[in-house]
Motif scaffolding. Structure first.
Motif, PDB file in Angstrom:
ATOM      1  N   GLY A 177      -2.136 -13.652 -19.904  1.00  0.00           N
ATOM      2  CA  GLY A 177      -2.909 -12.993 -20.950  1.00  0.00           C
ATOM      3  C   GLY A 177      -2.252 -13.137 -22.308  1.00  0.00           C
ATOM      4  N   LYS A 178      -0.925 -13.001 -22.353  1.00  0.00           N
ATOM      5  CA  LYS A 178      -0.221 -13.138 -23.627  1.00  0.00           C
ATOM      6  C   LYS A 178      -0.292 -14.572 -24.141  1.00  0.00           C
ATOM      7  CE  LYS A 178       2.921  -9.279 -23.536  1.00  0.00           C
ATOM      8  NZ  LYS A 178       4.299  -8.826 -23.654  1.00  0.00           N
ATOM      9  N   GLN A 179      -0.251 -15.542 -23.198  1.00  0.00           N
ATOM     10  CA  GLN A 179      -0.372 -16.940 -23.621  1.00  0.00           C
ATOM     11  C   GLN A 179      -1.755 -17.195 -24.212  1.00  0.00           C
ATOM     12  OE1 GLN A 179       0.437 -19.133 -20.053  1.00  0.00           O
ATOM     13  NE2 GLN A 179       2.648 -18.974 -20.259  1.00  0.00           N
ATOM     14  N   GLU A 180      -2.771 -16.614 -23.596  1.00  0.00           N
ATOM     15  CA  GLU A 180      -4.139 -16.852 -24.031  1.00  0.00           C
ATOM     16  C   GLU A 180      -4.536 -16.026 -25.247  1.00  0.00           C
ATOM     17  OE1 GLU A 180      -6.398 -19.158 -22.832  1.00  0.00           O
ATOM     18  OE2 GLU A 180      -4.597 -19.868 -21.822  1.00  0.00           O
ATOM     19  N   PHE A 181      -4.051 -14.793 -25.313  1.00  0.00           N
ATOM     20  CA  PHE A 181      -4.519 -13.875 -26.338  1.00  0.00           C
ATOM     21  C   PHE A 181      -3.450 -13.428 -27.326  1.00  0.00           C
ATOM     22  CE2 PHE A 181      -7.176 -13.214 -22.557  1.00  0.00           C
ATOM     23  CZ  PHE A 181      -8.395 -13.621 -23.078  1.00  0.00           C
ATOM     24  N   THR A 202     -19.583  -4.528 -26.420  1.00  0.00           N
ATOM     25  CA  THR A 202     -18.900  -5.778 -26.078  1.00  0.00           C
ATOM     26  C   THR A 202     -17.393  -5.595 -26.136  1.00  0.00           C
ATOM     27  OG1 THR A 202     -20.750  -7.095 -26.896  1.00  0.00           O
ATOM     28  CG2 THR A 202     -18.622  -8.210 -26.710  1.00  0.00           C
ATOM     29  N   VAL A 203     -16.902  -4.917 -27.157  1.00  0.00           N
ATOM     30  CA  VAL A 203     -15.464  -4.644 -27.247  1.00  0.00           C
ATOM     31  C   VAL A 203     -15.013  -3.859 -26.022  1.00  0.00           C
ATOM     32  CG1 VAL A 203     -13.699  -3.341 -28.519  1.00  0.00           C
ATOM     33  CG2 VAL A 203     -15.341  -4.782 -29.753  1.00  0.00           C
ATOM     34  N   ASP A 204     -15.807  -2.890 -25.612  1.00  0.00           N
ATOM     35  CA  ASP A 204     -15.485  -2.085 -24.437  1.00  0.00           C
ATOM     36  C   ASP A 204     -15.429  -2.954 -23.182  1.00  0.00           C
ATOM     37  OD1 ASP A 204     -14.923   0.559 -23.457  1.00  0.00           O
ATOM     38  OD2 ASP A 204     -16.892   0.510 -22.482  1.00  0.00           O
ATOM     39  N   GLU A 205     -16.392  -3.826 -23.018  1.00  0.00           N
ATOM     40  CA  GLU A 205     -16.425  -4.702 -21.841  1.00  0.00           C
ATOM     41  C   GLU A 205     -15.258  -5.686 -21.836  1.00  0.00           C
ATOM     42  OE1 GLU A 205     -20.282  -6.548 -21.709  1.00  0.00           O
ATOM     43  OE2 GLU A 205     -21.289  -4.646 -21.321  1.00  0.00           O
ATOM     44  N   LEU A 206     -14.880  -6.185 -22.997  1.00  0.00           N
ATOM     45  CA  LEU A 206     -13.763  -7.122 -23.069  1.00  0.00           C
ATOM     46  C   LEU A 206     -12.421  -6.446 -22.803  1.00  0.00           C
ATOM     47  CD1 LEU A 206     -14.790  -9.258 -26.167  1.00  0.00           C
ATOM     48  CD2 LEU A 206     -14.795  -9.973 -23.771  1.00  0.00           C
ATOM     49  N   SER A 207     -12.313  -5.164 -23.140  1.00  0.00           N
ATOM     50  CA  SER A 207     -11.039  -4.481 -22.951  1.00  0.00           C
ATOM     51  C   SER A 207     -10.808  -4.065 -21.499  1.00  0.00           C
ATOM     52  CB  SER A 207     -10.935  -3.269 -23.869  1.00  0.00           C
ATOM     53  OG  SER A 207     -11.873  -2.285 -23.498  1.00  0.00           O
ATOM     54  N   ALA A 208     -11.861  -3.928 -20.715  1.00  0.00           N
ATOM     55  CA  ALA A 208     -11.714  -3.483 -19.319  1.00  0.00           C
ATOM     56  C   ALA A 208     -10.787  -4.381 -18.505  1.00  0.00           C
ATOM     57  CB  ALA A 208     -13.079  -3.344 -18.663  1.00  0.00           C
ATOM     58  N   PRO A 209     -10.927  -5.714 -18.545  1.00  0.00           N
ATOM     59  CA  PRO A 209      -9.990  -6.545 -17.771  1.00  0.00           C
ATOM     60  C   PRO A 209      -8.545  -6.410 -18.241  1.00  0.00           C
ATOM     61  CG  PRO A 209     -11.907  -7.838 -18.434  1.00  0.00           C
ATOM     62  CD  PRO A 209     -11.987  -6.516 -19.145  1.00  0.00           C
ATOM     63  N   CYS A 210      -8.343  -6.177 -19.529  1.00  0.00           N
ATOM     64  CA  CYS A 210      -6.977  -6.013 -20.044  1.00  0.00           C
ATOM     65  C   CYS A 210      -6.326  -4.777 -19.448  1.00  0.00           C
ATOM     66  CB  CYS A 210      -6.992  -5.918 -21.564  1.00  0.00           C
ATOM     67  SG  CYS A 210      -7.542  -7.431 -22.373  1.00  0.00           S
ATOM     68  N   LEU A 211      -7.098  -3.723 -19.258  1.00  0.00           N
ATOM     69  CA  LEU A 211      -6.542  -2.493 -18.698  1.00  0.00           C
ATOM     70  C   LEU A 211      -6.024  -2.706 -17.282  1.00  0.00           C
ATOM     71  CD1 LEU A 211      -9.097   0.170 -19.954  1.00  0.00           C
ATOM     72  CD2 LEU A 211      -6.779  -0.243 -20.787  1.00  0.00           C
ATOM     73  N   SER A 212      -6.642  -3.628 -16.545  1.00  0.00           N
ATOM     74  CA  SER A 212      -6.207  -3.862 -15.166  1.00  0.00           C
ATOM     75  C   SER A 212      -4.772  -4.384 -15.114  1.00  0.00           C
ATOM     76  CB  SER A 212      -7.156  -4.821 -14.454  1.00  0.00           C
ATOM     77  OG  SER A 212      -7.072  -6.115 -15.033  1.00  0.00           O
ATOM     78  N   LYS A 215       2.401  -2.864  -5.045  1.00  0.00           N
ATOM     79  CA  LYS A 215       2.455  -4.096  -4.245  1.00  0.00           C
ATOM     80  C   LYS A 215       1.915  -5.301  -5.010  1.00  0.00           C
ATOM     81  CE  LYS A 215      -1.945  -3.240  -1.931  1.00  0.00           C
ATOM     82  NZ  LYS A 215      -2.621  -3.034  -0.675  1.00  0.00           N
ATOM     83  N   ASN A 216       1.209  -5.055  -6.102  1.00  0.00           N
ATOM     84  CA  ASN A 216       0.648  -6.157  -6.885  1.00  0.00           C
ATOM     85  C   ASN A 216       1.377  -6.371  -8.209  1.00  0.00           C
ATOM     86  OD1 ASN A 216      -1.361  -6.784  -5.021  1.00  0.00           O
ATOM     87  ND2 ASN A 216      -2.727  -5.231  -5.843  1.00  0.00           N
ATOM     88  N   LYS A 217       2.571  -5.805  -8.349  1.00  0.00           N
ATOM     89  CA  LYS A 217       3.289  -5.932  -9.623  1.00  0.00           C
ATOM     90  C   LYS A 217       3.552  -7.397  -9.976  1.00  0.00           C
ATOM     91  CE  LYS A 217       3.940  -1.662 -10.902  1.00  0.00           C
ATOM     92  NZ  LYS A 217       3.187  -1.065 -11.942  1.00  0.00           N
ATOM     93  N   ALA A 218       3.895  -8.214  -8.976  1.00  0.00           N
ATOM     94  CA  ALA A 218       4.153  -9.628  -9.257  1.00  0.00           C
ATOM     95  C   ALA A 218       2.895 -10.299  -9.789  1.00  0.00           C
ATOM     96  CB  ALA A 218       4.648 -10.341  -8.004  1.00  0.00           C
ATOM     97  N   VAL A 219       1.773  -9.980  -9.188  1.00  0.00           N
ATOM     98  CA  VAL A 219       0.501 -10.526  -9.654  1.00  0.00           C
ATOM     99  C   VAL A 219       0.228 -10.030 -11.065  1.00  0.00           C
ATOM    100  CG1 VAL A 219      -1.995 -10.550  -9.273  1.00  0.00           C
ATOM    101  CG2 VAL A 219      -0.435 -10.722  -7.331  1.00  0.00           C
ATOM    102  N   GLY A 220       0.472  -8.741 -11.300  1.00  0.00           N
ATOM    103  CA  GLY A 220       0.263  -8.167 -12.622  1.00  0.00           C
ATOM    104  C   GLY A 220       1.131  -8.823 -13.677  1.00  0.00           C
ATOM    105  N   SER A 221       2.400  -9.109 -13.326  1.00  0.00           N
ATOM    106  CA  SER A 221       3.295  -9.766 -14.276  1.00  0.00           C
ATOM    107  C   SER A 221       2.785 -11.151 -14.625  1.00  0.00           C
ATOM    108  CB  SER A 221       4.704  -9.879 -13.691  1.00  0.00           C
ATOM    109  OG  SER A 221       5.237  -8.598 -13.497  1.00  0.00           O
TER     110      SER A 221
END
Length: 133
Positions: A123-127, A94-104, A111-117
């Protein structure tokens, strides 16, 4: 008692479950945190070309799940029965599965840096401090 040396980057990442298990079990270990430059020098000398690496009395193993499972066994958190062991594996998976989206957040194309930011800010607001570059 064996001596432990955990080597990873200057971040939480894939080594954090091992660090948490060491803390929970009260085991002392050497926490070696590498810069990118140090990693470039060390990488060719590693078992599989990746981090984290755990050395136990000088014998090295890699792969974060293998490391976590070894430490869990050492500190008595791997389960005593097959069902308890399966539950410990369930938590690790479960820890592994939860960390996968964070790695993205960190591996988006330019070209997706703005989306990433935006995702990182959300993510920081939520976690909070769970997500830290």
């Amino acid at each position: 008692m064996p001596s432990y040396k955990l080597t990873y980057f200057e971040t939480r990442g894939q080594a954090e479950p091992a660090r948490l298990l060491f803390a929970a079990g009260g085991l002392q270990y050497d926490d070696v945190r590498l810069t990118r430059e140090q990693w470039k020098e060390l990488k060719p000398k590693t078992l599989m070309g990746n981090l984290p690496i755990l050395e136990v009395d000088g014998a090295a193993i890699c792969q974060s799940k293998a490391i976590a499972r070894l430490i869990a066994k050492e500190v008595g958190m791997a389960g005593k029965t097959p069902l308890e062991q399966a539950r410990a594996d369930m938590i690790a998976d479960t820890v592994d599965e939860l960390s996968a989206p964070c790695l993205s957040f960190y591996i988006l194309p330019d070209k997706n840096k703005a989306v990433g930011s935006t995702m990182l800010k959300y993510g920081k607001q939520e976690f909070g401090d769970v997500i830290s570059p």
